[in-house]
Design a protein around this motif. Structure first.
Motif, mmCIF file in Angstrom:
data_model
loop_
_atom_site.group_PDB
_atom_site.id
_atom_site.type_symbol
_atom_site.label_atom_id
_atom_site.label_comp_id
_atom_site.label_asym_id
_atom_site.label_seq_id
_atom_site.Cartn_x
_atom_site.Cartn_y
_atom_site.Cartn_z
ATOM 1 N N ILE A 240 0.854 -1.183 0.000
ATOM 2 C CA ILE A 240 0.000 0.000 0.000
ATOM 3 C C ILE A 240 0.892 1.235 0.000
ATOM 4 O O ILE A 240 1.886 1.303 0.719
ATOM 5 C CB ILE A 240 -0.913 -0.012 1.231
ATOM 6 C CG1 ILE A 240 -1.903 -1.174 1.122
ATOM 7 C CG2 ILE A 240 -1.661 1.309 1.386
ATOM 8 C CD1 ILE A 240 -2.562 -1.539 2.423
ATOM 9 N N SER A 241 0.554 2.215 -0.820
ATOM 10 C CA SER A 241 1.347 3.441 -0.916
ATOM 11 C C SER A 241 0.732 4.525 -0.040
ATOM 12 O O SER A 241 -0.465 4.803 -0.133
ATOM 13 C CB SER A 241 1.424 3.924 -2.363
ATOM 14 O OG SER A 241 2.341 4.998 -2.475
ATOM 15 N N GLY A 242 1.553 5.131 0.807
ATOM 16 C CA GLY A 242 1.075 6.189 1.684
ATOM 17 C C GLY A 242 -0.033 5.703 2.593
ATOM 18 O O GLY A 242 0.052 4.621 3.190
ATOM 19 N N THR A 243 -1.086 6.494 2.677
ATOM 20 C CA THR A 243 -2.255 6.086 3.469
ATOM 21 C C THR A 243 -3.279 5.368 2.605
ATOM 22 O O THR A 243 -4.412 5.135 3.037
ATOM 23 C CB THR A 243 -2.898 7.316 4.145
ATOM 24 O OG1 THR A 243 -3.203 8.309 3.161
ATOM 25 C CG2 THR A 243 -1.953 7.909 5.174
ATOM 26 N N GLY A 244 -2.881 5.026 1.364
ATOM 27 C CA GLY A 244 -3.741 4.266 0.491
ATOM 28 C C GLY A 244 -4.793 5.142 -0.188
ATOM 29 O O GLY A 244 -4.767 6.368 -0.081
ATOM 30 N N PRO A 245 -5.698 4.487 -0.881
ATOM 31 C CA PRO A 245 -5.827 3.033 -0.976
ATOM 32 C C PRO A 245 -5.049 2.399 -2.137
ATOM 33 O O PRO A 245 -5.177 1.206 -2.374
ATOM 34 C CB PRO A 245 -7.324 2.855 -1.194
ATOM 35 C CG PRO A 245 -7.707 4.051 -2.018
ATOM 36 C CD PRO A 245 -6.854 5.183 -1.491
ATOM 37 N N ALA A 246 -4.249 3.183 -2.868
ATOM 38 C CA ALA A 246 -3.523 2.624 -4.012
ATOM 39 C C ALA A 246 -2.465 1.629 -3.541
ATOM 40 O O ALA A 246 -1.867 1.782 -2.473
ATOM 41 C CB ALA A 246 -2.863 3.736 -4.824
ATOM 42 N N THR A 247 -2.235 0.620 -4.368
ATOM 43 C CA THR A 247 -1.188 -0.372 -4.124
ATOM 44 C C THR A 247 -0.141 -0.250 -5.224
ATOM 45 O O THR A 247 -0.477 -0.179 -6.409
ATOM 46 C CB THR A 247 -1.762 -1.798 -4.124
ATOM 47 O OG1 THR A 247 -2.726 -1.921 -3.071
ATOM 48 C CG2 THR A 247 -0.660 -2.827 -3.923
ATOM 49 N N ALA A 248 1.130 -0.196 -4.822
ATOM 50 C CA ALA A 248 2.238 -0.135 -5.772
ATOM 51 C C ALA A 248 2.838 -1.527 -5.911
ATOM 52 O O ALA A 248 3.150 -2.177 -4.903
ATOM 53 C CB ALA A 248 3.295 0.850 -5.293
#
Length: 288
Positions: A240-248
């Protein structure tokens, strides 16, 4: 006075919220900023996006003060490939680019540290960051990967990822605002995040991403399902990137198609990006 500047986004290796130590790596999703400045009534208008007016206004005012100019007015136009409020550092890229463009427009020299510092100060005032995001701002501005002490605003380690990889981003429709995160208690996962930091300092960023993601997802209430599926399928790293919700998801070039098919089985948009090693000063703004 018209000038342009660009800055690119980044993804998280280790989230800085639990300990104040963070790590991120730059990716080639670009944000371009054009500023048109004049001494008038101090109003600033933002075009091209509906979000970030307070942040942009603060950046313009901050650069104006350094130039000894009060009541600086402006029109700021943003063109961005970076999804907003998904953990992909859109605010860091925007504040960096606006400060750099404004300094060019007013013909004043600001060091890299001064640009990043002002961008962070205004991000804090605008409420778009929890920790000050020195890790994110540094990865966006310098390119490459960094580990930083966000409280001291000091880079602990900086390197270029040598692996020939592509970054696949799984981006859900859901947005997570920083105000939703500020009161979350990360104390239960501090030991796991510290282990992630140690892995990152040793150069094992794939393990760092995994440890961080597994820990922070519990607090953020963001599903790790996409990251887990990517890891099982042979991704070099996923989290998870940062606080999300995107996933790298970092994948070898030969695995892009196969892992892309897996990510597409989940609801959301898939974006492909290369790693970025180019500093913001050297990125050429696109013409609209």
């Amino acid at each position: 006075m018209i000038e342009r500047a660009s800055c690119r986004g980044a993804v998280t290796i280790v989230n800085a919220i639990p300990t104040g130590i963070g790590s991120a790596m730059g990716i080639m999703l670009q944000l371009d900023a054009e500023v048109r400045l004049s001494q008038d009534d101090g109003s600033v208008r933002l075009e091209g996006t509906e979000e970030g007016t307070d942040l942009v206004r603060g950046c313009i005012e901050g650069v104006g003060k350094r130039a000894g100019m009060r009541d600086l007015s402006g029109i700021v136009t943003i063109r961005s490939d970076i999804p907003v409020s998904r953990g992909l550092k859109s605010s860091s890229a925007a504040s960096n680019a606006v400060v750099l463009a404004a300094s060019r427009a007013l013909n004043i020299h600001m060091s890299d540290e001064e640009i990043i510092g002002l961008a962070i100060d205004e991000s804090i005032k605008a409420g778009v960051t929890v920790t000050g995001a020195f890790d994110d701002a540094s990865a966006c501005f310098h390119g490459g990967a960094v580990i930083t002490d966000n409280k001291a605003r000091r880079i602990l380690k900086r390197w270029h990822v040598q692996d020939p990889v592509t970054v696949l981003l799984h981006v859900p429709e859901r947005r997570i605002r920083k105000e939703d995160v500020k009161n979350m208690d990360f104390s239960p996962v501090i030991s796991q995040v510290k282990e992630a930091i140690e892995s990152a300092l040793k150069g094992d960023y794939p393990r760092a991403m995994e440890l961080n993601s597994k820990a922070c997802s519990k607090i953020l209430d963001v599903s790790e399902e996409v990251a887990e599926a990517a890891r099982r399928s042979g991704a070099i790293a996923a989290g998870i990137s940062g606080t999300g919700p995107a996933t790298a998801v970092l994948v070898r070039h030969e695995d892009i198609g196969r892992i892309m098919d897996i990510l597409e089985s989940f609801d959301g948009t898939i974006i492909s990006a290369e790693l970025n090693d180019t500093p913001a000063r050297e990125v050429v703004p696109r013409r609209s």
